[in-house]
Design an enzyme around this catalytic site. Sequence first.
Site, mmCIF file in Angstrom:
data_model
loop_
_atom_site.group_PDB
_atom_site.id
_atom_site.type_symbol
_atom_site.label_atom_id
_atom_site.label_comp_id
_atom_site.label_asym_id
_atom_site.label_seq_id
_atom_site.Cartn_x
_atom_site.Cartn_y
_atom_site.Cartn_z
ATOM 1 N N ILE A 41 34.828 45.727 42.462
ATOM 2 C CA ILE A 41 34.574 46.759 41.452
ATOM 3 C C ILE A 41 34.129 48.060 42.108
ATOM 4 O O ILE A 41 33.261 48.068 42.988
ATOM 5 C CB ILE A 41 33.491 46.269 40.452
ATOM 6 N N LYS A 42 34.743 49.149 41.641
ATOM 7 C CA LYS A 42 34.396 50.465 42.179
ATOM 8 C C LYS A 42 33.588 51.208 41.112
ATOM 9 O O LYS A 42 34.048 51.352 39.972
ATOM 10 C CB LYS A 42 35.696 51.206 42.479
ATOM 11 N N VAL A 43 32.398 51.642 41.498
ATOM 12 C CA VAL A 43 31.526 52.344 40.554
ATOM 13 C C VAL A 43 31.148 53.706 41.141
ATOM 14 O O VAL A 43 31.079 53.862 42.365
ATOM 15 C CB VAL A 43 30.226 51.543 40.252
#
Length: 216
Positions: free
Chosen positions: A82-84
Amino acid sequence: MQFFIDTGDVDEIREAQSLGILDGVTTNPSLIARTGRTHKEVIVEICEIVDGPVSVEVNAEDYEGMLAEAEEFVTWGDNAIIKVPLTKDGLKACKALTDRGVGVNVTLCFSANQALLAAKAGATYISPFVGRLDDIGQDGMNLIAEIVEVYANYPWIDTQILVASVRHPMHVHQSAQLGADVATLPFKVIDQMFKHPLTDIGLAKFAADAKKVPTS
Ligand code: E4P
């Protein structure tokens, strides 16, 4: 150094994969929008092509929304991470996800302090954007040097430095000289890295001379 490809274009990913030099993929909402396909369709296909981590960026800007998206994204492929964004909510989501064993790439990093915060939040990767800093007249590579130096002071930090917003091959070799862990590359840059005029000249000379020699 690991090489990721920064694209949503599955043809580019297949080609890079066939070269045997690909360790992972990064995407973002702009790259996905360029494909004209659904987010899920693109990511599921990418996760099937590559074995390494595939960064899937959240669209939500709030903590709960990011976690809800992350819960779905991890079902799109075993290698989806996941890229945040580097915001308060993003780093809260980073901590919650990494505590659950989900890989997290913290994106939109433009300072060493932001990189420190991401490390504290347990980020798997921190993505400093070198090209966008160059674009506004700051030295993007200087940020990589700063983060490498700061992280080296603290043995507990295991966040990997993922150089992003790469625009040309010099960004790659300078990142490698500095000891960055990963660079995520547009396909064009991968292509450029193979090229050298002396290789072409040398190959042409060998080919010409080979014609003068009988094989057996
Ligand atoms: C990183 O993961 C980003 O997707 C990307 O490198 C941004 O690059 P850009 O500044 O060329 O858009």
